[in-house]
Write a protein that holds these residues in place. Structure first.
Motif, PDB file in Angstrom:
ATOM      1  N   GLY A 261       0.841  -1.202   0.000  1.00 44.52           N
ATOM      2  CA  GLY A 261       0.000   0.000   0.000  1.00 44.52           C
ATOM      3  C   GLY A 261       0.874   1.249   0.000  1.00 44.52           C
ATOM      4  O   GLY A 261       0.647   2.181  -0.780  1.00 44.52           O
ATOM      5  N   ASP A 262       1.895   1.248   0.849  1.00 49.10           N
ATOM      6  CA  ASP A 262       2.811   2.402   0.911  1.00 49.10           C
ATOM      7  C   ASP A 262       3.509   2.622  -0.431  1.00 49.10           C
ATOM      8  O   ASP A 262       3.678   3.755  -0.880  1.00 49.10           O
ATOM      9  CB  ASP A 262       3.874   2.196   2.006  1.00 49.10           C
ATOM     10  N   PHE A 263       3.900   1.509  -1.061  1.00 53.64           N
ATOM     11  CA  PHE A 263       4.573   1.621  -2.368  1.00 53.64           C
ATOM     12  C   PHE A 263       3.633   2.287  -3.388  1.00 53.64           C
ATOM     13  O   PHE A 263       4.050   3.171  -4.147  1.00 53.64           O
ATOM     14  CB  PHE A 263       5.008   0.230  -2.865  1.00 53.64           C
ATOM     15  N   LEU A 264       2.370   1.877  -3.375  1.00 53.63           N
ATOM     16  CA  LEU A 264       1.411   2.457  -4.333  1.00 53.63           C
ATOM     17  C   LEU A 264       1.191   3.943  -4.050  1.00 53.63           C
ATOM     18  O   LEU A 264       1.104   4.760  -4.969  1.00 53.63           O
ATOM     19  CB  LEU A 264       0.085   1.682  -4.309  1.00 53.63           C
ATOM     20  N   PHE A 265       1.110   4.301  -2.753  1.00 52.34           N
ATOM     21  CA  PHE A 265       1.008   5.726  -2.399  1.00 52.34           C
ATOM     22  C   PHE A 265       2.242   6.481  -2.893  1.00 52.34           C
ATOM     23  O   PHE A 265       2.142   7.597  -3.406  1.00 52.34           O
ATOM     24  CB  PHE A 265       0.879   5.909  -0.879  1.00 52.34           C
ATOM     25  N   ALA A 266       3.422   5.855  -2.716  1.00 47.36           N
ATOM     26  CA  ALA A 266       4.667   6.505  -3.137  1.00 47.36           C
ATOM     27  C   ALA A 266       4.684   6.708  -4.653  1.00 47.36           C
ATOM     28  O   ALA A 266       5.064   7.775  -5.151  1.00 47.36           O
ATOM     29  CB  ALA A 266       5.862   5.670  -2.692  1.00 47.36           C
ATOM     30  N   GLN A 267       4.232   5.686  -5.390  1.00 46.75           N
ATOM     31  CA  GLN A 267       4.183   5.813  -6.849  1.00 46.75           C
ATOM     32  C   GLN A 267       3.219   6.921  -7.272  1.00 46.75           C
ATOM     33  O   GLN A 267       3.465   7.652  -8.232  1.00 46.75           O
ATOM     34  CB  GLN A 267       3.767   4.479  -7.485  1.00 46.75           C
ATOM     35  N   ALA A 268       2.123   7.048  -6.528  1.00 43.81           N
ATOM     36  CA  ALA A 268       1.175   8.136  -6.815  1.00 43.81           C
ATOM     37  C   ALA A 268       1.861   9.478  -6.603  1.00 43.81           C
ATOM     38  O   ALA A 268       1.672  10.418  -7.389  1.00 43.81           O
ATOM     39  CB  ALA A 268      -0.061   8.008  -5.924  1.00 43.81           C
ATOM     40  N   SER A 269       2.699   9.579  -5.557  1.00 42.74           N
ATOM     41  CA  SER A 269       3.406  10.836  -5.285  1.00 42.74           C
ATOM     42  C   SER A 269       4.388  11.164  -6.407  1.00 42.74           C
ATOM     43  O   SER A 269       4.553  12.326  -6.780  1.00 42.74           O
ATOM     44  CB  SER A 269       4.190  10.755  -3.973  1.00 42.74           C
ATOM     45  N   VAL A 270       5.044  10.117  -6.931  1.00 46.14           N
ATOM     46  CA  VAL A 270       5.969  10.341  -8.048  1.00 46.14           C
ATOM     47  C   VAL A 270       5.209  10.950  -9.235  1.00 46.14           C
ATOM     48  O   VAL A 270       5.627  11.948  -9.841  1.00 46.14           O
ATOM     49  CB  VAL A 270       6.661   9.014  -8.470  1.00 46.14           C
ATOM     50  N   ARG A 271       4.054  10.362  -9.540  1.00 43.89           N
ATOM     51  CA  ARG A 271       3.238  10.879 -10.657  1.00 43.89           C
ATOM     52  C   ARG A 271       2.790  12.312 -10.383  1.00 43.89           C
ATOM     53  O   ARG A 271       2.764  13.143 -11.280  1.00 43.89           O
ATOM     54  CB  ARG A 271       1.993  10.018 -10.875  1.00 43.89           C
ATOM     55  N   LEU A 272       2.438  12.563  -9.127  1.00 45.52           N
ATOM     56  CA  LEU A 272       1.986  13.900  -8.732  1.00 45.52           C
ATOM     57  C   LEU A 272       3.096  14.922  -9.011  1.00 45.52           C
ATOM     58  O   LEU A 272       2.835  16.013  -9.540  1.00 45.52           O
ATOM     59  CB  LEU A 272       1.639  13.869  -7.239  1.00 45.52           C
ATOM     60  N   GLY A 273       4.324  14.537  -8.691  1.00 45.01           N
ATOM     61  CA  GLY A 273       5.476  15.409  -8.965  1.00 45.01           C
ATOM     62  C   GLY A 273       5.618  15.677 -10.460  1.00 45.01           C
ATOM     63  O   GLY A 273       5.907  16.799 -10.877  1.00 45.01           O
ATOM     64  N   GLU A 274       5.362  14.632 -11.256  1.00 44.84           N
ATOM     65  CA  GLU A 274       5.512  14.772 -12.715  1.00 44.84           C
ATOM     66  C   GLU A 274       4.529  15.792 -13.291  1.00 44.84           C
ATOM     67  O   GLU A 274       4.768  16.364 -14.345  1.00 44.84           O
ATOM     68  CB  GLU A 274       5.282  13.412 -13.404  1.00 44.84           C
ATOM     69  N   LEU A 275       3.418  16.018 -12.583  1.00 42.05           N
ATOM     70  CA  LEU A 275       2.419  16.976 -13.092  1.00 42.05           C
ATOM     71  C   LEU A 275       2.914  18.426 -13.005  1.00 42.05           C
ATOM     72  O   LEU A 275       2.422  19.293 -13.715  1.00 42.05           O
ATOM     73  CB  LEU A 275       1.112  16.856 -12.305  1.00 42.05           C
TER      74      LEU A 275
END
Ligand code: FPP
Ligand code: MG
Length: 334
Positions: free
Chosen positions: A125-139
């Motif tokens: 779950g934490d990994f998926l949240f972290a991946q979401a944060s990476v995408r958020l940064g890309e925006l």
């Protein structure tokens, strides 16, 4: 193309949904990102993540990102990132939710906590949240970073509030709706709001897009809470009556408790006694139905769907409006 729709749709009824056809190409690309492209080094994590996304899911939140984009302009590369991060956050929250609920089933398959264990679930779950944060940064959009940071804190807030209100038969409607808003509707609202924001809409229209997602999300949660009483294990893909069994009081039970009569008093006592034996639990489920709780809950969901439809004045491309209305209508048939 038809294969993708069939994979996303649980049954024939969903295959006929026109909005899924409209955004089929976008959903296909999203599916590839989720199942093939997440950067995972660990063999175990890769196995778990694949297991999660291969299970499919309705992808309603990404669908809202794409449809709002089409309703307010074009679908851009950034809308794909938004759709992906939205689904990543949703999936991560379900992985954690299943630990909290000790749930054995999700979408008709064993949960990660059941097939592996709680520790693996927490980290995944934490990994998926972290991946979401990476995408958020890309925006590279600080407004959207703020929106989603607030969603994450809302999800935690709603989940904890639900936990703290277990077996509390004095829970108010305000507490229930607030909890449903933070736990569920906040992510729906963020998806619609951010998607319209990426298309440079006016402040007023961005707010209406947010309202559309918010009302849709509240209705979605009420329907989900009702299905907990009315569906079979097979239809639900998870245990029936799981909410009430854990002391989670939702719209059908609240309506039943609102009836001030002998049956509602009996229901109150059964919940407060935390179901001393299995018969008590069955009795409580029957009482909720006898007191018309599910019918009234679905009527409440319908009233939120009407509010959602009334927010659709933000739509610029009027050809897309019927598809958004169809999304709202399909919430009741989920
Ligand atoms: C499913 O609802 C659960 C949610 C919508 C939110 C769960 C949120 C958390 C576990 C907190 C997230 C944590 C972080 C770090 C952001 P449900 O239980 O009503 O649905 P279900 O019946 O399908 O389980
Ligand atoms: Mg749950």
């Amino acid at each position: 193309m038809q294969q993708v729709i069939e994979k996303l749709a649980k049954n024939k009824k969903e295959i006929d949904l026109a909005f899924l056809n409209l955004i089929n190409d976008e959903l296909k690309i999203l599916e590839e990102s989720l199942t093939e492209k997440l950067p995972v080094r660990s063999k175990l994590l890769s196995e778990v993540v694949r297991y999660i996304f291969k299970a499919g899911g309705k992808r309603i939140r990404p669908a809202l990102c794409f449809l709002t984009a089409k309703a307010t302009g074009q679908v851009s590369k950034r809308h794909f990132i938004l759709a992906e991060l939205t689904e990543l956050i949703h999936t991560a929250s379900l992985v954690h939710d299943d630990i909290i609920d000790s749930a054995p089933l999700r979408r008709g398959r064993e949960t990660i906590n059941d097939l592996w264990n709680d520790k693996i679930s927490v980290i995944t779950g934490d990994f998926l949240f972290a991946q979401a944060s990476v995408r958020l940064g890309e925006l590279e959009n600080s407004e959207i970073v703020k929106i989603y940071a607030n969603v994450l804190s809302d999800l935690c807030d709603g989940e904890i509030e639900q936990y703290s209100l277990k077996y509390d038969t004095n829970i108010s409607w305000d507490q229930y709706i607030t909890k449903s808003t933070t736990k569920t509707a906040s992510l729906f609202a963020a998806a619609c709001k951010s998607s319209s924001l990426l298309n440079d809409q006016s402040e007023e229209d961005i707010k209406l897009a947010n309202d559309f997602g918010n009302f849709l999300g509240i209705a979605f949660q009420i329907v989900d809470d009702t299905l907990d009483f009315t569906s079979t294990k097979n239809e639900l893909g998870k245990e029936v009556g799981a909410d009430l069994k854990q002391g989670i009081i939702t719209a059908p039970t609240l309506f039943a408790l609102d009836e001030k009569n002998e049956k509602s008093q009996e229901l109150r006592k059964l919940i407060e006694s935390r179901f001393n034996n299995p018969e008590d639990f069955t009795k409580a489920i029957n009482l909720v139905n006898e007191l018309n709780g599910c019918k009234k809950a679905l009527d409440l969901a319908k009233s939120y769907l009407e509010k959602a439809k009334n927010s659709l004045t933000f739509v610029k491309n009027l050809n897309i409006k019927p598809y958004l209305i169809e999304v709202a209508d399909c919430i009741l048939k989920k």
